[in-house]
Design an enzyme around this catalytic site. Structure first.
Site, short mmCIF file in Angstrom:
data_model
loop_
_atom_site.label_atom_id
_atom_site.label_comp_id
_atom_site.label_asym_id
_atom_site.label_seq_id
_atom_site.Cartn_x
_atom_site.Cartn_y
_atom_site.Cartn_z
N SER A 50 23.15 7.07 -25.64
CA SER A 50 24.59 7.08 -25.36
C SER A 50 24.89 5.97 -24.36
CB SER A 50 24.97 8.43 -24.76
OG SER A 50 24.31 8.58 -23.52
N ASP A 82 24.87 6.18 -29.61
CA ASP A 82 25.58 7.46 -29.77
C ASP A 82 26.94 7.35 -29.07
OD1 ASP A 82 25.90 10.11 -30.49
OD2 ASP A 82 24.88 10.90 -28.71
N HIS A 83 28.00 7.73 -29.76
CA HIS A 83 29.36 7.75 -29.18
C HIS A 83 29.79 6.43 -28.53
CE1 HIS A 83 30.45 11.90 -29.96
NE2 HIS A 83 29.21 12.23 -29.65
ZN ZN Z 1 28.03 13.82 -30.18
#
Ligand code: ZN
Length: 302
Positions: A50, A82-83
């Site tokens: 992330s 991620d994201h």
């Molecule tokens: Zn998520």
């Protein structure tokens, strides 16, 4: 093995009617635990970082650690953002050697989400990097991403979104939530919504976020050895596995790894008060995370 795009792994998963597990990483021990578990069970895996993980470890450290791990195993791995919350964040990951990115425009109005996602797709695809979009909001907190309530993904909009953006996979909201404190009671999943989404976009691999089971034994161990984690509750693996025949090809797991890592350390310190060599306790945590990952891979991937 080399690092491949997520798309390659998702195509393989579809052929076998299984799902690829995507585990969040931010340090060497987690990366080693996950990749050695994947190697042992002979299944590909996605390692994802992330924005928070990139901030913690540095993008170069993450990429090089994953490269080192990939070199020493014989199954394919993908390195995924991620994201990603902006075009710039996704561009940085693409330029930094990630083979896959998520652009999360789910909080934006529909047309803006399409516009942003399409921009990322256009950039990433030129470099052979696959893109995951998100439609509908997933509740809970995960690093910098948070939403109070989930909003189920609308199946007809999902079709329009995929057609207009060209994403390789789509994160959907059907009732899963991020984090360890996501439910007050056993959650209900909208499998009917998932079924409708699959009918609308049968060729698009679907992604389930917030798919930790919040391992009860790990929570109990943490609390037994001085921790304080109250009212943590997740989703059983059996329930999550029901989403696989309905088109879910990527299953995101983060909280469970954190819980098992923490539980192992708390127990180790309580039982070995005189130990102060990080290799002793990190080795133990790495081994326990590996065992957890083997279990997850057997349920969802193998
Ligand atoms: Zn998520």
């Amino acid at each position: 093995m080399k690092i491949v795009s997520s798309k390659e792994l998702l195509i393989l998963a579809k052929k076998r009617n299984r799902a690829i597990c995507a585990f969040n990483v931010n340090n060497m021990e987690l990366i080693q635990a996950i990749t050695s578990a994947a190697d042992e069970t002979k299944t590909g895996v996605i390692l994802q970082a992330s924005a928070g993980a990139v901030k913690y470890a540095g993008i170069t450290y993450i990429r090089k650690l994953v490269e080192a791990a990939a070199e020493s195993i014989s199954v394919p791995v993908a390195l995924h953002l991620d994201h990603g919350d902006s075009f710039e964040a996704c561009k940085m990951a693409v330029d930094g050697g990630f083979t896959s990115v998520m652009i999360d425009g789910s909080h934006l109005p529909f047309e803006d989400n399409i516009k942003l996602t399409k921009k990322v797709v256009d950039y990433a695809h030129k470099k052979g990097v696959s893109v995951e979009g998100e439609l509908g909001q997933i509740a809970g907190v995960e690093d910098e991403v948070s939403a109070e309530h989930s909003h189920y993904t609308d199946p007809a909009m999902a079709r329009e979104f995929v057609e207009k953006t060209g994403v390789d996979s789509l994160a959907v909201s059907i009732g899963t939530a991020h984090g360890a404190f996501k439910y007050k009671s056993a959650p209900k999943f909208a499998f009917d919504v998932l079924e409708q989404i699959q009918k609308e976009i049968p060729n698009t691999p679907l992604v389930l976020h917030g798919a930790s089971s919040v391992v009860p034994e790990a929570v109990a161990t943490i609390n037994k050895f001085g921790g304080k984690i109250e009212n943590a509750m997740g989703v059983s693996e059996e329930t999550l596995a029901k989403s696989i025949p309905l088109g879910v090809r990527k299953i995101n797991i983060d909280s469970d790894l954190r819980l098992v890592f923490t539980a192992t350390l708390r127990e180790y310190f309580a039982k070995n008060p005189a130990q102060f060599d990080p290799r002793g306790y990190l080795k133990e945590a790495r081994e326990q995370v590996k065992q957890l990952v083997i279990k997850k891979l057997k349920v969802f991937s193998v």
